[in-house]
Design an enzyme around this catalytic site. Sequence first.
Site, short mmCIF file in Angstrom:
data_model
loop_
_atom_site.label_atom_id
_atom_site.label_comp_id
_atom_site.label_asym_id
_atom_site.label_seq_id
_atom_site.Cartn_x
_atom_site.Cartn_y
_atom_site.Cartn_z
N ASP B 185 0.76 -1.14 -0.05
CA ASP B 185 -0.09 -0.20 0.11
C ASP B 185 0.81 1.15 0.00
O ASP B 185 2.06 1.11 -0.67
CB ASP B 185 -1.03 -0.19 1.22
N ASP B 194 0.79 2.75 18.30
CA ASP B 194 0.36 1.22 18.41
C ASP B 194 1.07 0.32 17.63
O ASP B 194 0.92 -0.91 17.86
CB ASP B 194 -0.99 1.27 17.84
N HIS B 217 -3.33 5.90 3.96
CA HIS B 217 -3.94 4.55 3.64
C HIS B 217 -3.61 3.36 3.75
O HIS B 217 -3.90 2.56 4.41
CB HIS B 217 -4.28 4.75 2.11
N ASN B 315 -14.44 0.42 -5.86
CA ASN B 315 -15.23 1.27 -5.15
C ASN B 315 -16.02 2.03 -6.19
O ASN B 315 -16.70 3.15 -6.12
CB ASN B 315 -14.61 2.46 -4.06
N ALA B 331 -8.01 -7.58 -8.63
CA ALA B 331 -8.59 -8.16 -7.61
C ALA B 331 -9.62 -9.20 -8.73
O ALA B 331 -10.24 -9.99 -8.18
CB ALA B 331 -9.75 -7.70 -6.68
N SER B 390 -11.06 -1.04 0.19
CA SER B 390 -9.68 -1.11 0.94
C SER B 390 -9.78 -1.41 2.32
O SER B 390 -8.63 -2.04 2.87
CB SER B 390 -9.12 0.20 0.91
#
Lengths: 75, 444
Positions: B185, B194, B217, B315, B331, B390
């Site tokens: 990505d 984190d 993203h 999308n 995909a 995504s």
Amino acid sequence: MANIPVNFIASVEPASRTHIDTIAEKLREKGCSITNVLRINGLIMGCSSGTECSLEELRVTGILHIEEDREVGAL
Amino acid sequence: MTNNDIMPEDNSFKPQYTGRRLVRLDRTTSMKTIAAEAERVSLRLAFSTEYKNHEEDYVNAFSEADGIVFERFGVAVINDHHEDEVSELTKAPQSRRVFLYDEPERYIYSLHAKPLALTGRTLWEFICSIFGGRGRRPTPDPETSKPLPLPDQFSDDSDAYWGIQAVRLLGSPYTGKGVKVAILDTGINLAHPDFTERYIASKSFITNESVDDLNGHGTHCIGIAVGSSRGDSGIRYGVAKDASIYAGKVLSNAGSGSDSGILAGMEWAMENGCKVISMSLGASIRAGQGYSRIYDDVAKNAQDNGVLIIAAAGNDSRRSQGLVQPINHPANCPNIMAVAAMDRFLEVADFSCGSVNKEMGQRVDIAAPGVSIFSAYKDPQHYASLSGTSMATPFVAGIAALLWEQFPSASAKEIWELLKEQARPVMLSPDDVGSGLVQASVKK
């Protein structure tokens, strides 16, 4: 696409992958610049000379598929 | 596949052997020599590469010949009633260096926990399903295929954000420990609090840009797939919290990249032993347009080497206006798992692409939460809620990592089938959501 260099990705037939550098060299002899060779997946990345009418003209012996290197974005 | 935690079913009443023989072949020997040696003992062999389009073709091969050679596996499956010829091939001095050994072909049955989608199938049928493309859908178990008594809508609470609840993660004992997951990505915010305790390998495939994610993203997708809980509140937002993170930057900080960079990232992930490659990226496809043979071949090669590739369906749809658009590249490749997005009411997301080009093998395989999804983000925000296929894709990637922890010797194809088999059925078209909403395993 004559006279417009095109970035491409090409896959090499599984039986020819041990000769991938030779196949890349053949593409160079056709005027292509080679930017990357991926050995695990048998891929050659490069840019055509721009003198071809179609990327299919670059399908030298040992190349299975050849496609235009597309732009992809985050979704 | 073996796993000490799984007790096999009582298969003692079921037949063990099919009558066929499996013969191991020397892989350095040419197919011409193999065929000639077989002919010497009056065996006619067919070769799988001549029958690579349909599973049915393999069945025909067995009726037209005495057996079939699966070149890529170095295995021949010989019909019954040819035991003498097989024995001659494996024992005679001139052929035993080619036909190494043989054994009876077994029936293979599923275990209780269903790590294998092979109920009542023979090994050659399983091999056929691999060569035949997507493989066959496993026979549904009447107990587990019933709609589960789960909520039909979700909301964020003090334990977890809605997506985590919807995929049943809080009931799962698995964390992805020991599994390497690659997210290709826009990179990762390496300074994110984190992730400070996590193992992170990273590489940039973007010229003049480091792996540091100035877009957000990539960090968001990584947070969903392999993140854990929000540092200041402890609310869970990530799936495979103990998986190893492989962050490949194949999209620029502006959010774009090229096929060549993505394929280089996929190769890097495979070189590093990643079991899952998650790609929340794509390019629009027209109705009737084919898929990339190169990506599909790479995905097939990855599967054969134990790597599952998962990508966002896209999308482009506007379903509220009656517009459903085809699954994006890459995909749309049959060997890449295409992920649709759902909202917290378990409706397909308005933007989520569908199986418009299904006649060309381009189908949605599964769905996951993809609307208003909370996760980590770039600096200085640190966190954000985003929507898109995504966001759905890394949920599936994270759960694939959990499955690989549960079944460490599973093949990529088996994990693919398990993801689909475990998915929660929803009252929506498979063209939109595939097998349904991805679910984590809850039993250990």
